[in-house]
Design a protein around this motif. Structure first.
Motif, PDB file in Angstrom:
ATOM      1  N   ILE A  60       0.639  -1.018   0.007  1.00  0.00           N
ATOM      2  CA  ILE A  60       0.012   0.138   0.495  1.00  0.00           C
ATOM      3  C   ILE A  60       1.239   1.476  -0.118  1.00  0.00           C
ATOM      4  O   ILE A  60       0.430   2.180  -0.634  1.00  0.00           O
ATOM      5  N   LYS A  61       2.048   1.105   0.488  1.00  0.00           N
ATOM      6  CA  LYS A  61       2.327   1.893   0.583  1.00  0.00           C
ATOM      7  C   LYS A  61       3.127   3.466  -0.749  1.00  0.00           C
ATOM      8  O   LYS A  61       3.000   4.329  -0.241  1.00  0.00           O
ATOM      9  N   LYS A  62       3.342   2.619  -1.994  1.00  0.00           N
ATOM     10  CA  LYS A  62       3.773   3.453  -3.165  1.00  0.00           C
ATOM     11  C   LYS A  62       2.075   4.454  -3.715  1.00  0.00           C
ATOM     12  O   LYS A  62       1.882   5.004  -3.644  1.00  0.00           O
ATOM     13  N   ASN A  63       0.709   3.575  -2.729  1.00  0.00           N
ATOM     14  CA  ASN A  63      -0.281   4.187  -2.903  1.00  0.00           C
ATOM     15  C   ASN A  63      -0.404   5.425  -2.295  1.00  0.00           C
ATOM     16  O   ASN A  63      -1.031   5.818  -2.826  1.00  0.00           O
ATOM     17  N   LEU A  64      -0.021   5.839  -1.289  1.00  0.00           N
ATOM     18  CA  LEU A  64      -0.039   6.401  -0.221  1.00  0.00           C
ATOM     19  C   LEU A  64       0.502   7.828  -0.258  1.00  0.00           C
ATOM     20  O   LEU A  64       0.075   8.710  -0.371  1.00  0.00           O
ATOM     21  N   VAL A  65       2.067   7.261  -1.345  1.00  0.00           N
ATOM     22  CA  VAL A  65       2.807   8.246  -1.066  1.00  0.00           C
ATOM     23  C   VAL A  65       2.511   9.282  -2.009  1.00  0.00           C
ATOM     24  O   VAL A  65       2.276  10.231  -2.269  1.00  0.00           O
ATOM     25  N   THR A  66       1.505   8.676  -3.356  1.00  0.00           N
ATOM     26  CA  THR A  66       1.324   8.708  -4.473  1.00  0.00           C
ATOM     27  C   THR A  66       0.326  10.080  -4.137  1.00  0.00           C
ATOM     28  O   THR A  66      -0.164  10.418  -4.949  1.00  0.00           O
ATOM     29  N   ARG A  67      -0.629   9.451  -3.130  1.00  0.00           N
ATOM     30  CA  ARG A  67      -1.922  10.489  -3.084  1.00  0.00           C
ATOM     31  C   ARG A  67      -1.125  11.457  -2.627  1.00  0.00           C
ATOM     32  O   ARG A  67      -1.856  12.362  -2.648  1.00  0.00           O
ATOM     33  N   ILE A  68      -0.398  11.679  -1.648  1.00  0.00           N
ATOM     34  CA  ILE A  68      -0.068  12.547  -0.514  1.00  0.00           C
ATOM     35  C   ILE A  68       0.265  13.606  -1.526  1.00  0.00           C
ATOM     36  O   ILE A  68       0.566  15.360  -1.693  1.00  0.00           O
ATOM     37  N   LYS A  69       1.260  13.012  -3.064  1.00  0.00           N
ATOM     38  CA  LYS A  69       1.968  14.335  -3.442  1.00  0.00           C
ATOM     39  C   LYS A  69       0.695  14.786  -4.762  1.00  0.00           C
ATOM     40  O   LYS A  69       1.099  15.673  -4.422  1.00  0.00           O
ATOM     41  N   ILE A  70      -0.630  14.098  -4.755  1.00  0.00           N
ATOM     42  CA  ILE A  70      -1.563  14.894  -5.568  1.00  0.00           C
ATOM     43  C   ILE A  70      -1.966  15.597  -4.818  1.00  0.00           C
ATOM     44  O   ILE A  70      -1.766  17.007  -5.445  1.00  0.00           O
ATOM     45  N   ILE A  71      -2.136  15.132  -3.848  1.00  0.00           N
ATOM     46  CA  ILE A  71      -3.482  16.649  -3.408  1.00  0.00           C
ATOM     47  C   ILE A  71      -2.335  17.897  -2.129  1.00  0.00           C
ATOM     48  O   ILE A  71      -3.135  18.703  -2.614  1.00  0.00           O
ATOM     49  N   SER A  72      -0.914  17.442  -2.197  1.00  0.00           N
ATOM     50  CA  SER A  72      -0.391  18.729  -2.391  1.00  0.00           C
ATOM     51  C   SER A  72       0.633  18.970  -3.626  1.00  0.00           C
ATOM     52  O   SER A  72       1.315  20.342  -3.472  1.00  0.00           O
ATOM     53  N   GLY A  73       0.501  19.166  -4.433  1.00  0.00           N
ATOM     54  CA  GLY A  73       0.991  19.429  -6.136  1.00  0.00           C
ATOM     55  C   GLY A  73       2.055  19.144  -6.440  1.00  0.00           C
ATOM     56  O   GLY A  73       2.960  20.115  -7.383  1.00  0.00           O
TER      57      GLY A  73
END
Length: 445
Positions: A60-73
């Motif tokens: 799940i780690k990569k998906n979680l990091v990707t989600r944070i990067k998306i919403i933080s621009g």
């Protein structure tokens, strides 16, 4: 107790939202996502201490990091370089203002989310824990029409909170206030705020040059980081402007030395510098479960040496269902130096470092960080251990100079008499603030 998420059933989007909202409600200042070999560990920083929060499987780690990067621009395709971002949104009814940093490590990308909380800044400088003597010095220095005021301390010691509280007090209709920051941490109505952008050449120095042509009364510089910014800030302060800024130094003496190392001319610094506020943050005792205990012989000796008065009892952490570990919230330990004509002459005349130290801490009426911390220990706001953790006694030369200077000028009996005539507990700070409660608890003790 670690939180357990159902990663199979709950979408990553909801998990990320839940983590951010829950951390904010718990009073955390930071959320750390640490990649490890077998899983990703999530930790949150509460009252300055990192505690384990949850564990994320590697699947799940990569998906979680990707989600944070998306919403933080951030750029989700870039994983080799550090990136910065921001999140400002209302999630599940909670207003969040977050700063996000991404750093590539050998185990994957590490994310740190800084949770910005401006509630203390909005309450005013009366609520920041200044003693009556320090509060009066701060009020005096911000009422000076021109000069430079510096708030110093390490990262995460509340410098921005203090600066914004001062700006709130100075923000009036007849005053033109302009700030240059990186990033803008808090939007204040009535203040013109400039966000730096080094990629297009908008640095602190270039912004300051333009600000000086904007007819400002007060200028706030987010941080003095280099000699160019320092020189422009000092020159702005002697041309009729009040300048506020922050510097990463430990105390007043180090701040003066740092500005001189930045090649600020001595004659300019001596005439421009108005005051220095140095601070650290100590954990506050939980009021529901703290318990009293007698002081040890070592503690009594230190109280006598530093404060010049006997302290027979102090408070210590116990722990309850409200706080968990005996602490709840943090309180500032402060050192406020109002620059005197003697210190101005000393800076201008290039006296030796030892003589300047003696002048700052021996001759001037400065309450050192150690003194302020021990006064708050005696009043039951924090513990002896917390203060000693923040201030190394062996390195506290400033305290030794102050004590030696007083002993040389006065005999022990005279010093004790002076302390009895003007005890700390008789100070009566402004009402409704932390300082008021501090004085009241000292009197009861």
């Amino acid at each position: 107790m670690l939180r357990v998420f159902d990663y199979e059933r709950i979408p990553v989007v909801e998990i990320v939202n839940d983590i951010m909202v829950d951390a904010s409600k718990r009073g955390a200042s930071d959320i750390h996502f640490d990649p490890l070999e077998k899983f990703m560990k999530i930790r949150i920083r509460i009252d300055g201490i990192l505690i384990d929060y949850a564990e994320v499987p590697n699947g799940i780690k990569k998906n979680l990091v990707t989600r944070i990067k998306i919403i933080s621009g951030m750029n989700i395709t870039e994983s080799r370089l550090p990136q910065d971002g921001a999140i400002k949104a209302t999630i599940n009814g909670t207003d969040l203002d977050l700063r996000v940093s991404c750093l590539p490590t050998s185990q994957g990308e590490k994310i740190v989310i800084r949770i910005l909380d401006y509630t203390m800044s909005l309450t005013g400088i009366e609520q920041l824990g200044f003693s009556q003597k320090n509060f009066e010095k701060v009020v005096k220095m911000i009422n000076v029409p021109n000069g430079i005021i510096l708030v110093t301390g390490a990262t995460g010691t509340g410098k921005s909170t203090t600066v914004y509280s001062i700006l709130q007090r100075l923000n009036k209709e007849d005053t033109n206030i302009i700030t240059v920051e990186d990033p803008i941490e808090m939007d204040i109505e009535g203040i013109n705020q400039v966000q730096t952008n080094s990629e297009i050449g908008l640095t602190f120095a270039t912004a300051l040059r333009s600000i000086l042509r904007q007819d400002p009364n007060i200028i706030m510089i987010g941080e003095i980081r280099d000699s160019e910014t320092a020189k422009i800030a000092v020159r702005a302060s002697i041309t009729g402007h009040l300048v506020l800024s922050t510097v990463h130094t430990n105390n007043s003496l180090n701040t003066i030395e740092r500005l001189l190392d930045m090649e600020v001319e001595r004659y300019l610094l001596s005439s421009a510098l108005t005051g220095i506020i140095s601070q650290k943050l100590a954990r506050m005792l939980c009021p529901k479960c703290k318990k009293e205990r007698p002081t040890s012989d070592y503690e009594k000796d230190l109280f006598n040496k530093v404060l010049g008065k006997p302290i027979d009892k102090v408070w210590e952490a116990e722990g309850c269902e409200v706080c968990g570990n005996g602490y709840h919230g943090r309180i500032a330990l402060q050192e406020v130096l109002l620059i005197s004509q003697e210190i101005r002459d000393a800076i201008s005349n290039n006296i030796r470092k030892e003589e300047l130290r003696e002048l700052v801490y021996g001759s001037s009426d400065v309450t050192t960080l150690l003194q302020d911390g021990l006064e708050k220990v005696a009043a039951g706001y924090t513990t002896f251990e917390e203060v000693l953790k923040l201030i190394e006694l062996d390195d506290d030369e400033t305290m030794e100079v102050k004590v030696e200077a007083k002993e040389a000028a006065n005999k022990t009996e005279v010093l004790q008499t002076a302390n009895l005539q003007k005890p700390v507990q008789e100070e009566k700070p402004r009402p409704a603030g932390i300082a008021d409660m501090l004085a009241q608890q000292s009197t009861n003790a």
